[in-house]
Design an enzyme around this catalytic site. Structure first.
Site, PDB file in Angstrom:
ATOM      1  N   GLY A  16       0.857  -1.272   0.015  1.00  0.00           N
ATOM      2  CA  GLY A  16      -0.066   0.122  -0.108  1.00  0.00           C
ATOM      3  C   GLY A  16       0.724   1.359  -0.083  1.00  0.00           C
ATOM      4  O   GLY A  16       0.057   2.357   0.405  1.00  0.00           O
ATOM      5  N   ASN A  18       1.722   3.036  -2.677  1.00  0.00           N
ATOM      6  CA  ASN A  18       1.264   3.792  -3.845  1.00  0.00           C
ATOM      7  C   ASN A  18       0.064   4.525  -3.151  1.00  0.00           C
ATOM      8  O   ASN A  18      -0.331   5.582  -3.280  1.00  0.00           O
ATOM      9  CB  ASN A  18       1.270   3.068  -5.039  1.00  0.00           C
ATOM     10  CG  ASN A  18       2.323   3.119  -5.919  1.00  0.00           C
ATOM     11  OD1 ASN A  18       2.735   4.244  -6.377  1.00  0.00           O
ATOM     12  ND2 ASN A  18       2.997   2.101  -5.933  1.00  0.00           N
ATOM     13  N   MET A  89      -3.372  -7.477  -7.236  1.00  0.00           N
ATOM     14  CA  MET A  89      -2.920  -8.785  -7.768  1.00  0.00           C
ATOM     15  C   MET A  89      -3.888  -9.696  -8.291  1.00  0.00           C
ATOM     16  O   MET A  89      -3.488 -10.892  -8.718  1.00  0.00           O
ATOM     17  CB  MET A  89      -1.949  -9.397  -6.944  1.00  0.00           C
ATOM     18  CG  MET A  89      -0.902  -8.621  -6.413  1.00  0.00           C
ATOM     19  SD  MET A  89       0.185  -7.954  -7.790  1.00  0.00           S
ATOM     20  CE  MET A  89       1.112  -9.730  -8.250  1.00  0.00           C
ATOM     21  N   LEU A  92      -8.688  -8.946 -13.467  1.00  0.00           N
ATOM     22  CA  LEU A  92     -10.184  -8.416 -13.729  1.00  0.00           C
ATOM     23  C   LEU A  92     -10.864  -8.846 -15.017  1.00  0.00           C
ATOM     24  O   LEU A  92      -9.942  -9.127 -15.881  1.00  0.00           O
ATOM     25  CB  LEU A  92     -10.162  -6.890 -13.753  1.00  0.00           C
ATOM     26  CG  LEU A  92      -9.653  -6.175 -12.430  1.00  0.00           C
ATOM     27  CD1 LEU A  92      -9.394  -4.512 -12.970  1.00  0.00           C
ATOM     28  CD2 LEU A  92     -10.679  -6.240 -11.325  1.00  0.00           C
ATOM     29  N   ASN A 106      -3.573   2.017 -14.083  1.00  0.00           N
ATOM     30  CA  ASN A 106      -2.706   1.205 -13.097  1.00  0.00           C
ATOM     31  C   ASN A 106      -1.343   1.800 -13.042  1.00  0.00           C
ATOM     32  O   ASN A 106      -0.765   2.660 -14.139  1.00  0.00           O
ATOM     33  CB  ASN A 106      -2.697  -0.112 -13.784  1.00  0.00           C
ATOM     34  CG  ASN A 106      -1.587  -1.184 -13.265  1.00  0.00           C
ATOM     35  OD1 ASN A 106      -1.780  -1.230 -12.030  1.00  0.00           O
ATOM     36  ND2 ASN A 106      -0.988  -1.898 -13.988  1.00  0.00           N
ATOM     37  N   HIS A 108       2.579   0.487 -13.154  1.00  0.00           N
ATOM     38  CA  HIS A 108       3.373  -0.437 -13.652  1.00  0.00           C
ATOM     39  C   HIS A 108       4.975  -0.496 -13.411  1.00  0.00           C
ATOM     40  O   HIS A 108       5.441   0.767 -13.748  1.00  0.00           O
ATOM     41  CB  HIS A 108       3.183  -1.000 -14.978  1.00  0.00           C
ATOM     42  CG  HIS A 108       3.827  -2.355 -15.116  1.00  0.00           C
ATOM     43  ND1 HIS A 108       3.572  -3.482 -14.814  1.00  0.00           N
ATOM     44  CD2 HIS A 108       4.966  -2.468 -16.018  1.00  0.00           C
ATOM     45  CE1 HIS A 108       4.368  -4.542 -15.291  1.00  0.00           C
ATOM     46  NE2 HIS A 108       5.426  -3.901 -15.918  1.00  0.00           N
TER      47      HIS A 108
HETATM   48  C1  GRF Z   1       4.392  -1.210  -7.168  1.00  0.00           C
HETATM   49  O1  GRF Z   1       5.623  -1.577  -7.842  1.00  0.00           O
HETATM   50  C2  GRF Z   1       3.605  -0.944  -8.389  1.00  0.00           C
HETATM   51  O2  GRF Z   1       4.205  -0.562  -9.510  1.00  0.00           O
HETATM   52  C3  GRF Z   1       3.168  -2.432  -8.579  1.00  0.00           C
HETATM   53  O3  GRF Z   1       3.180  -3.160  -7.542  1.00  0.00           O
HETATM   54  C4  GRF Z   1       3.861  -2.570  -6.473  1.00  0.00           C
HETATM   55  C5  GRF Z   1       2.581  -2.213  -5.327  1.00  0.00           C
HETATM   56  O4  GRF Z   1       3.284  -1.718  -4.209  1.00  0.00           O
HETATM   57  N1  GRF Z   1       2.048  -2.558  -9.532  1.00  0.00           N
HETATM   58  P1  GRF Z   1       2.547  -0.870  -3.173  1.00  0.00           P
HETATM   59  O5  GRF Z   1       1.848  -1.871  -2.775  1.00  0.00           O
HETATM   60  O6  GRF Z   1       1.901   0.208  -3.599  1.00  0.00           O
HETATM   61  O7  GRF Z   1       3.406  -0.474  -2.036  1.00  0.00           O
END
Ligand code: GRF
Length: 187
Positions: A16, A18, A89, A92, A106, A108
């Site tokens: 979490g 992000n 993860m 969808l 999203n 990435h």
């Molecule tokens: C990040 O590296 C994002 O780019 C990828 O999954 C990771 C998520 O990390 N899709 P967090 O849960 O936001 O710390």
């Protein structure tokens, strides 16, 4: 019912970081809901600590259609107009993506179209790349392939390992995602 693109649901499955960046740097949008397919996800604690509504249903053993029906109900209850995936993860379904066409984004951890899928840093290092980065893109039925909204390049330094590189890319993600989402909801 009018749908407001600025009301964002963040879908999470893990740590979490992000989500935290999207909360801390929210401007032009508001986080209306944090939703997870993993009831134990640390990301849900991040949301709760910020006083945000959360929704969760353990997706293991639950039929995808049922899971997505329940999720959709919660998104509607919270009048969500935009979905931001942040370390979400679970795939969808095409139906769900069609229902939200052009309204799911999203982040990435690579410079798409390079390194779609998992283990992006490992693969970039193994390929001897001089740089990698992160991408915010629109979600379509094809994995990590929708329209690219924004990217940040991150140099790969001599001696970088996966941990060091992912940490630096993550810092870039935390700046890129809120800024890109703010622009996206205004489009
Ligand atoms: C990040 O590296 C994002 O780019 C990828 O999954 C990771 C998520 O990390 N899709 P967090 O849960 O936001 O710390």
């Amino acid at each position: 019912m009018t749908v407001d693109a600025r009301r964002v649901a963040v879908l999470v499955s893990g740590r979490g970081s992000n989500l935290k960046a999207l909360i801390d740097r929210a401007s032009g949008y508001e986080i209306a809901l944090a939703a997870s397919n993993k009831p134990q996800a640390q990301a849900l604690d991040v949301a709760r600590a910020a006083g945000l509504p959360t929704w969760t249903l353990d997706s293991r053993g639950v039929d995808r259609e049922l899971f997505e029906d329940m999720l959709t109900r919660s998104l509607e209850d919270h009048r969500v107009g935009t979905i931001a995936l942040a370390g979400y993860m679970r795939l969808l379904s095409p139906d769900f993506i069609a229902q939200w066409r052009g309204r799911i984004v999203n982040i990435h951890p690579s410079l798409l179209p390079k390194y779609r899928g998992l283990k992006t840093h490992e693969r970039a290092l193994a390929a001897g790349e001089g740089a990698t980065g992160c991408t915010v893109h629109v979600v379509t039925e094809e994995l990590d392939s929708g329209k690219i909204l924004a990217q940040t390049t991150v140099a790969i330094e001599p001696g970088d390992d996966i941990a060091a590189l992912s940490e630096r890319v993550l810092m870039a993600e935390h700046a890129l995602y809120p800024a890109t989402l703010a622009e996206f909801v205004e489009r």
